[in-house]
Motif scaffolding. Structure first.
Motif, short mmCIF file in Angstrom:
data_model
loop_
_atom_site.label_atom_id
_atom_site.label_comp_id
_atom_site.label_asym_id
_atom_site.label_seq_id
_atom_site.Cartn_x
_atom_site.Cartn_y
_atom_site.Cartn_z
N LEU A 25 15.54 0.72 -12.02
CA LEU A 25 15.68 -0.73 -12.03
C LEU A 25 16.97 -1.16 -12.74
O LEU A 25 17.67 -2.08 -12.29
CB LEU A 25 14.46 -1.37 -12.70
N LEU A 26 17.28 -0.50 -13.84
CA LEU A 26 18.52 -0.82 -14.54
C LEU A 26 19.74 -0.43 -13.71
O LEU A 26 20.73 -1.16 -13.68
CB LEU A 26 18.54 -0.11 -15.90
N ASP A 27 19.66 0.71 -13.03
CA ASP A 27 20.76 1.10 -12.14
C ASP A 27 20.94 0.08 -11.03
O ASP A 27 22.05 -0.13 -10.53
CB ASP A 27 20.48 2.48 -11.54
N ALA A 76 5.07 -0.45 -7.50
CA ALA A 76 5.79 0.82 -7.63
C ALA A 76 6.21 1.07 -9.06
O ALA A 76 6.16 2.21 -9.55
CB ALA A 76 7.02 0.81 -6.71
N SER A 77 6.60 0.02 -9.78
CA SER A 77 7.02 0.17 -11.18
C SER A 77 5.85 0.59 -12.07
O SER A 77 6.02 1.38 -13.00
CB SER A 77 7.62 -1.15 -11.69
N ILE A 109 10.91 -4.47 -14.51
CA ILE A 109 11.31 -3.60 -15.61
C ILE A 109 10.36 -3.75 -16.80
O ILE A 109 10.10 -2.79 -17.53
CB ILE A 109 12.78 -3.88 -16.01
N TYR A 110 9.83 -4.94 -16.99
CA TYR A 110 8.85 -5.13 -18.06
C TYR A 110 7.57 -4.34 -17.75
O TYR A 110 7.01 -3.69 -18.64
CB TYR A 110 8.53 -6.62 -18.21
N ILE A 111 7.15 -4.38 -16.50
CA ILE A 111 5.97 -3.61 -16.08
C ILE A 111 6.22 -2.12 -16.26
O ILE A 111 5.33 -1.37 -16.70
CB ILE A 111 5.63 -3.93 -14.62
N ALA A 112 7.42 -1.66 -15.90
CA ALA A 112 7.75 -0.23 -16.06
C ALA A 112 7.70 0.18 -17.52
O ALA A 112 7.22 1.28 -17.85
CB ALA A 112 9.13 0.04 -15.46
N CYS A 113 8.17 -0.68 -18.41
CA CYS A 113 8.14 -0.37 -19.85
C CYS A 113 6.71 -0.36 -20.38
O CYS A 113 6.34 0.50 -21.18
CB CYS A 113 9.00 -1.36 -20.62
N ASN A 146 0.82 -1.21 0.00
CA ASN A 146 0.00 0.00 0.00
C ASN A 146 0.85 1.26 0.00
O ASN A 146 0.53 2.25 -0.65
CB ASN A 146 -0.92 -0.01 1.21
N ALA A 147 1.94 1.22 0.75
CA ALA A 147 2.82 2.39 0.81
C ALA A 147 3.43 2.68 -0.56
O ALA A 147 3.52 3.82 -1.00
CB ALA A 147 3.93 2.16 1.84
N CYS A 148 3.86 1.62 -1.26
CA CYS A 148 4.44 1.78 -2.60
C CYS A 148 3.38 2.22 -3.61
O CYS A 148 3.66 3.02 -4.51
CB CYS A 148 5.09 0.48 -3.06
#
Length: 304
Positions: A195-197, A150-151, A180-184, A117-119
């Motif tokens: 995520l990459l960092d 979060a992503s 990272i897939y979700i972020a994209c 929930n916080a994220c």
């Protein structure tokens, strides 16, 4: 009369006492359930200040017995407070005054944790406090994942906190894929960068779909450039045997960027950077800043 009472069983003489205790227990249970429902009502209606106040009073009521559902609801109310002044006040009331009642990994019936929930709300303060007091950064199997949430919501600061506390940046959920897939898919550039960092595998997406496939489908040239800088394979094929450029919308910016990259191979500097980072491994990427190298070179290795 006294002789008759003495002849009766010992337990029967205290029937009224047991009944009174039972009635008192039912009354206290009714009050607790009512407070629980009232807090949930304010949470649903979006009145965070009132839900936090009631949740704090809820902890004051009946400290001798503490139910998991009550603790979960209180923390969930706490975690969706977006006003940082209110958050700090609630932290002081709940986390410090009632530290003996912590249950930061409690879940709702749907498996949702306070950290999730916080994220979801993007509250970095709540995320850090929960992690500091024992919240698990990595979701259990079949539970909603905080780093995926979060992503998808663009909460890059929460992702950074989760990674620093040991969350798996390549945590793969079969029907969702990796963070990272979700972020994209969600077109979140900053989350992709974080995520990459943190060492996320640039090739790992959902099944055979890579993050580059997702960015191409969503026509996100900025994310495509970042993925290519981190070594994404432009010739990877998905289940339909399509390369990323073939999944991009026709005549789109994403298609143009991918075609240009195919015509211009990566530079020697880029290849050297990828080789050094791969040699170090994900677990040691955070040590780049401690290497005895010029600041400019360390920044280059960190994509700064």
């Amino acid at each position: 009369m006294t002789e008759i009472l003495e002849e009766r069983p010992f337990g029967w003489q205290y029937t009224n006492v047991y009944l009174s205790i039972f009635v008192l227990f039912c009354f206290k249970l009714f009050v607790k359930i009512s407070l629980n429902i009232l807090t949930h009502f304010y949470v649903v209606k979006g009145n965070r200040k009132e839900s936090a106040r009631i949740a704090a009073e809820f902890y004051d009521f009946g400290q001798a017995i503490c139910f998991g559902a009550r603790k979960t609801l209180c923390f969930l109310a706490f975690c969706i407070i977006e006003d940082y002044a209110q958050t700090d006040l609630f932290v002081q009331i709940v986390l410090f005054k009632y530290s003996w009642m912590w249950q930061v990994n409690a879940t709702t019936i749907d498996g949702v944790t306070p950290l999730f929930n916080a994220c979801s709300a993007g509250s970095v303060t709540c995320t850090e406090v929960l992690l500091e007091h024992g919240a698990k950064p990595q979701a259990e199997a079949f539970q909603p994942s905080p780093i995926h949430e979060a992503s998808s919501k663009g909460q890059a600061a929460c992702i950074e906190s989760l990674i620093s506390w040991g969350a798996d940046v390549d945590f793969d959920i079969p029907h969702l894929g990796t963070p990272i897939y979700i972020a994209c898919v969600s077109r979140e550039l900053q989350c992709t960068q974080k995520l990459l960092d943190g060492g996320a595998n640039v090739q790992k997406g959902r099944f055979l779909d890579t993050p580059l496939h997702a960015a191409a489908q969503k026509d996100c040239p900025e994310i495509i450039r970042v993925l290519l800088d981190f070594g994404a394979n432009i010739n990877a094929r998905n289940l339909e045997l399509q390369r990323p450029v073939e999944t991009a919308p026709p005549n789109s910016t994403a298609e143009a960027v991918l075609l240009l990259y195919e015509a211009t191979p990566p530079s020697l500097c880029q290849l050297c950077r990828l080789s050094i980072r791969n040699y170090m491994g994900r677990s040691r990427l955070h040590l780049i800043s401690h290497l005895k190298l010029p600041t400019l070179l360390k920044s280059f290795l960190q994509y700064r």
